[in-house]
Design a protein around this motif. Structure first.
Motif, PDB file in Angstrom:
ATOM      1  N   GLU A 250       1.505   5.501  -0.749  1.00  0.00           N
ATOM      2  CA  GLU A 250       1.559   4.043  -0.691  1.00  0.00           C
ATOM      3  C   GLU A 250       1.426   3.593   0.765  1.00  0.00           C
ATOM      4  O   GLU A 250       1.958   4.250   1.676  1.00  0.00           O
ATOM      5  N   GLU A 251       0.784   2.450   0.987  1.00  0.00           N
ATOM      6  CA  GLU A 251       0.517   2.026   2.365  1.00  0.00           C
ATOM      7  C   GLU A 251       1.782   1.890   3.192  1.00  0.00           C
ATOM      8  O   GLU A 251       1.815   2.221   4.377  1.00  0.00           O
TER       9      GLU A 251
ATOM     10  N   ARG B  17      -2.454   1.739  -5.981  1.00  0.00           N
ATOM     11  CA  ARG B  17      -3.911   1.687  -5.820  1.00  0.00           C
ATOM     12  C   ARG B  17      -4.606   2.708  -6.729  1.00  0.00           C
ATOM     13  O   ARG B  17      -5.575   2.386  -7.415  1.00  0.00           O
TER      14      ARG B  17
ATOM     15  N   GLU C  66       2.950   3.334   7.139  1.00  0.00           N
ATOM     16  CA  GLU C  66       3.353   2.341   8.140  1.00  0.00           C
ATOM     17  C   GLU C  66       4.769   2.627   8.652  1.00  0.00           C
ATOM     18  O   GLU C  66       5.049   2.554   9.846  1.00  0.00           O
TER      19      GLU C  66
ATOM     20  N   ARG D  80      -4.295   4.867   8.517  1.00  0.00           N
ATOM     21  CA  ARG D  80      -2.837   5.050   8.521  1.00  0.00           C
ATOM     22  C   ARG D  80      -2.475   6.513   8.298  1.00  0.00           C
ATOM     23  O   ARG D  80      -3.301   7.311   7.828  1.00  0.00           O
TER      24      ARG D  80
ATOM     25  N   ALA E 121      -2.320   9.077   4.324  1.00  0.00           N
ATOM     26  CA  ALA E 121      -3.258   8.117   3.748  1.00  0.00           C
ATOM     27  C   ALA E 121      -3.281   8.114   2.222  1.00  0.00           C
ATOM     28  O   ALA E 121      -3.690   7.123   1.614  1.00  0.00           O
TER      29      ALA E 121
END
Ligand SMILES: Cc1cc2nc3c(=O)[nH]c(=O)nc-3n(C[C@H](O)[C@H](O)[C@H](O)COP(=O)(O)OP(=O)(O)OC[C@H]3O[C@@H](n4cnc5c(N)ncnc54)[C@H](O)[C@@H]3O)c2cc1C
Length: 485
Positions: free
Chosen positions: A218-219, A388, A223, A212, A215
């Motif tokens: 946060e994911e 994470r 996105e 992504r 990176a």
């Protein structure tokens, strides 16, 4: 070779970090010399923060107007890239540091033009001027390295021969390439990809090896930026690497020739035809510290690497405690504001500044709350740890998220506003350790989260920090409700 009289402090590099060390030490009454080989103001002022944000701004304003019925009708033309470049030229002072030098000299800092190098003797710096003349400067207290960083050029076959763009060529561009390939989907690559697409590049492709964009954030941030890029017409190739680059010089229609970039996914080249052709290829895969020619080997440190420092920014492994490093070159947080913060800390350490209670003032560089903004549309504004990273650090965290658009303040800003707001709470202390806000103009929201993290404000107390109506900051109320308050 000339030998100058000793000053108290020598700073090598007059970017944002170096000039702030010099200024604060001079304000405290020390005699300071700063050595600069290019322009006072450093990468940030001429080829980093300022020009990139200036080139992003026209597209950002246009997109914001198009989201507002009533204003959208007034926006009919396309962006004027030439005017954007002219405004960039103005904000970088025409690539002259005439307006920045007085900030130093008015404080009594002596500016020495040339390349600084550690000689190997403690507190000695040799300066080579543009005409080759050399002199040795001596400091009685400390030498501070603030030489910053430059774009990393990865060892991809053909890349160097293709004369790729780096952040300097991109931010100093005077025309918009019709087709642009960007290697790297971190903050620099993402910002410049969208800036050039909106300034008029017909085809922009971002190639990113990770699954992504952005990176380290946060994911959802990567996105959302990917979705926005695709809506803007930017091709995003994730989990993909450039394995070969070739510039042909035989196309009369393209004075610099055309670049062909061969791509490979995680399983190797997908097919012989998995290539992208462009007018320019921009490398934005990371930064290399400017320590290769600094004489580090002479004092037992590895050249070409970041200088390892302790929390007082003192270089680790140098006896007698005379060498400090601040800003990008120490590798802790490659951001202008963090370099300036480190600069103030190190100046206080060197000057021995005391607080009202007689204790050493702010002599520990606290990096827990590093704020960072990626100035894409949507912006990604974050501080502290991602969920994470917090879990990997062993913290007992709980995270909650809400839509940034779920408050009245977002609705009045325009139609179709997207974004997510998330906080990461350390359950053992009931304080924030991280926060991320995506959406237009979230840049101004991150400082509240920084204060909450750095001040270790209990979440129950945050409930009493009432955001104004109708501002997007009301997402704080939604987040705390979602958390259970
Ligand atoms: C495209 C881009 C956009 C960015 N946008 C942002 C942003 O929006 N916000 C943000 O916070 N950060 C941003 N950054 C990062 C920011 O530019 C850097 O973190 C910042 O410039 C680092 O400051 P510094 O003083 O450590 O080093 P630099 O700014 O690199 O300055 C170092 C100085 O040292 C001089 N020097 C080097 N070696 C020697 C030597 N041997 N002798 C004498 N002088 C020497 C150099 O000429 C230079 O002037 C961006 C970076 C890029 C590339």
């Amino acid at each position: 070779m000339d030998q100058d009289a000793a000053v108290d402090v020598i700073v090598i590099g007059a970017g944002p970090a170096g000039e702030n060390v010099a200024g604060r030490c001079a304000d405290a009454g020390l005699a300071v010399t700063i050595v600069e080989r290019e322009l006072v103001g450093g990468e940030c002022s001429y080829w980093g923060c300022i020009p990139s944000k200036t080139l992003i701004r026209p597209g950002e304003v246009l997109a914001a107007a198009r989201r507002v019925p009533g204003a959208a009708a007034a926006v009919t033309g396309s962006l004027d890239a030439a005017a954007a470049f002219a405004r960039r030229d103005s904000l970088v002072g025409g690539f002259s540091d005439d307006s920045q030098v007085p900030w130093l000299t008015d404080k009594g800092v002596r500016l020495v033009r040339g390349t600084g190098r550690l000689t190997g003797r403690p507190r000695h710096v040799e300066v080579t001027a543009a005409d080759g003349a050399r002199r040795v400067l001596t400091a009685s207290r400390a030498v501070v390295v603030a030489t910053g960083s430059r774009a990393t050029v990865p060892p991809i076959p053909g890349l160097v021969d293709a004369d790729p763009w780096d952040n300097r060529s991109a931010t100093a561009a005077t025309s918009v390439p019709r087709r642009l390939v960007v290697l790297g989907g971190g903050a620099v690559g993402a910002e410049l990809a969208q800036a050039f697409r909106r300034l008029g590049s017909a085809e922009v492709t971002v190639v990113e090896g990770s699954p992504r964009l952005l990176a380290r954030e946060e994911e959802f941030a990567g996105e959302e930026v990917r979705a926005a890029f695709e809506a803007d017409g930017i091709a995003v190739r994730l989990g993909t690497r450039a394995v070969e680059v070739h510039r042909s010089r035989d196309d009369a229609a393209a004075p610099r020739g055309l670049v062909t970039v061969t791509l490979a996914g995680p399983a190797g080249p997908k097919s012989a035809g998995d290539t992208v052709v462009a007018d320019e290829v921009l490398v934005a895969v990371g930064r290399t510290p400017a320590t290769g020619d600094l004489g580090l080997a002479a004092i037992g440190l590895p050249p070409g690497k970041f200088i390892d420092v302790d929390d007082r920014l003192l270089a680790v492994g140098v006896s007698d405690g005379w060498l400090y490093a601040v800003g990008d070159v120490c590798g802790r947080a490659l951001l202008t504001h963090m370099g300036k913060y480190q600069a103030w800390i190190v100046a206080d350490v060197i000057t021995g500044r005391r607080d009202a209670a007689g204790e050493p003032a702010r002599d520990v560089a606290d990096h827990l709350g590093v704020p960072r903004v990626t100035f894409t549309d949507p912006q990604v504004s974050a501080v502290g740890l991602t969920e994470r990273a917090a879990r990997e650090a062993g913290l007992p965290v709980r995270a909650v998220s809400v839509a940034t658009s779920g408050v009245a303040g977002a609705s009045v800003r325009g139609e179709g506003i997207t974004g997510t707001s998330k906080i990461v709470v350390d359950e053992s202390r009931r304080v924030l350790v991280g926060a991320t806000f995506t959406g237009p103009d979230t840049q101004e929201m991150v400082h509240a989260a920084t204060v909450a993290i750095v001040g270790a404000v209990p979440v129950e107390r945050l409930w009493h920090a009432v955001p104004s109506f109708p501002t997007v900051s009301e997402v704080w109320l939604r987040l705390l409700e979602e958390y259970g308050l």
